[in-house]
Structure formats: structure tokens, C-alpha cells
Design a protein around this motif. Structure first.
Motif, PDB file in Angstrom:
ATOM      1  N   ASP A 111       0.853  -1.179   0.000  1.00  0.00           N
ATOM      2  CA  ASP A 111       0.000   0.000   0.000  1.00  0.00           C
ATOM      3  C   ASP A 111       0.893   1.235   0.000  1.00  0.00           C
ATOM      4  N   ALA A 112       0.628   2.172  -0.902  1.00  0.00           N
ATOM      5  CA  ALA A 112       1.521   3.319  -1.034  1.00  0.00           C
ATOM      6  C   ALA A 112       0.741   4.583  -1.360  1.00  0.00           C
ATOM      7  N   LYS A 128      -3.016   8.632   8.522  1.00  0.00           N
ATOM      8  CA  LYS A 128      -3.972   8.490   9.612  1.00  0.00           C
ATOM      9  C   LYS A 128      -4.893   7.309   9.425  1.00  0.00           C
ATOM     10  N   GLY A 129      -5.199   6.984   8.159  1.00  0.00           N
ATOM     11  CA  GLY A 129      -6.093   5.863   7.879  1.00  0.00           C
ATOM     12  C   GLY A 129      -5.416   4.524   7.889  1.00  0.00           C
ATOM     13  N   GLY A 130      -4.144   4.480   8.222  1.00  0.00           N
ATOM     14  CA  GLY A 130      -3.438   3.215   8.247  1.00  0.00           C
ATOM     15  C   GLY A 130      -3.128   2.698   6.869  1.00  0.00           C
ATOM     16  N   GLY A 131      -3.223   3.572   5.859  1.00  0.00           N
ATOM     17  CA  GLY A 131      -2.911   3.158   4.492  1.00  0.00           C
ATOM     18  C   GLY A 131      -4.112   2.633   3.747  1.00  0.00           C
ATOM     19  N   ALA A 173       9.026   5.288  11.806  1.00  0.00           N
ATOM     20  CA  ALA A 173       8.149   4.803  12.869  1.00  0.00           C
ATOM     21  C   ALA A 173       6.711   5.072  12.428  1.00  0.00           C
ATOM     22  N   ASP A 174       5.882   4.041  12.443  1.00  0.00           N
ATOM     23  CA  ASP A 174       4.508   4.211  11.959  1.00  0.00           C
ATOM     24  C   ASP A 174       3.554   4.566  13.091  1.00  0.00           C
ATOM     25  N   GLU A 175       3.811   5.723  13.647  1.00  0.00           N
ATOM     26  CA  GLU A 175       2.955   6.339  14.648  1.00  0.00           C
ATOM     27  C   GLU A 175       3.109   7.843  14.467  1.00  0.00           C
ATOM     28  N   PRO A 176       2.129   8.608  14.879  1.00  0.00           N
ATOM     29  CA  PRO A 176       2.177  10.051  14.588  1.00  0.00           C
ATOM     30  C   PRO A 176       3.491  10.732  14.930  1.00  0.00           C
ATOM     31  N   ASP A 177       4.140  10.366  16.022  1.00  0.00           N
ATOM     32  CA  ASP A 177       5.415  11.008  16.370  1.00  0.00           C
ATOM     33  C   ASP A 177       6.539  10.633  15.404  1.00  0.00           C
TER      34      ASP A 177
END
Length: 92
Positions: A27-28, A88-91, A67-71
Motif C-alpha cells: 500500500d503506497a 492516519k487511515g493506516g494506508g 516509525a509508523d505512529e504520529p510522532d
């Protein structure tokens, strides 16, 4: 987001993409010409090599884990529409 996926920032020389769209194997979301956010269950090495094999020989390419988190998400401005919503939608 699935637990077995990682977020990557992919860059290749603008204009070096093949005639067919790149198969990013996951997913990209595009950010700009040659610049992508990618969520993949592939390792960094496997993703890098699968993209490398699609590009002309000698094309500059970078594949960096994020890192796949907002920070851990990159800050950006003036990129393709929808990138933040994609993150935000996780892709999805």
C-alpha cells in the motif's frame, strides 16, 4: 494498520520511473515525483530490491524505515494531496 507492516519513505530519481507504473508491492501514497510513503510487510531490503529491479540501471534510490505512529511520521508541506489522511487511515 496490521502489526506485520512497516512504514517506509521511498525516493528515486525523478523521471527515472519505467513506462509502466512502479509496483511498490504494498500500500503506497505518492508525495511527489519519485517520492512515496509505503506500508509493506516486506523487509526494507526486499522492498528496496524489488523497486530497484524495476528502475533503469544506475538510478539513485533510497528506502528508509519510519516509525509508523504520529510522532514518527515525516512532516511535509506542498506534497500530493491526501498523504496525511493516508497515514492516519493506516494506508487504507
Amino acid at each position: 494498520m496490521a502489526d506485520d507492516t512497516s512504514l517506509y519513505l521511498i525516493w528515486h530519481e525523478p523521471g527515472a520511473a519505467p513506462a509502466e507504473p512502479l509496483d511498490l508491492h504494498s500500500d503506497a501514497h505518492p508525495l511527489a515525483e519519485g517520492l512515496w510513503l509505503v506500508r509493506s510487510d516486506l523487509t526494507r531490503s526486499k522492498l528496496y530490491h524489488r523497486i530497484k529491479w524495476q528502475l533503469p540501471d544506475g538510478t539513485a534510490l533510497a528506502c528508509a524505515p519510519l516509525a509508523d505512529e504520529p510522532d514518527g511520521w515525516p512532516k511535509f508541506k506542498g506534497m500530493a494531496a491526501g498523504a496525511l489522511a493516508w497515514l492516519k487511515g493506516g494506508g487504507a
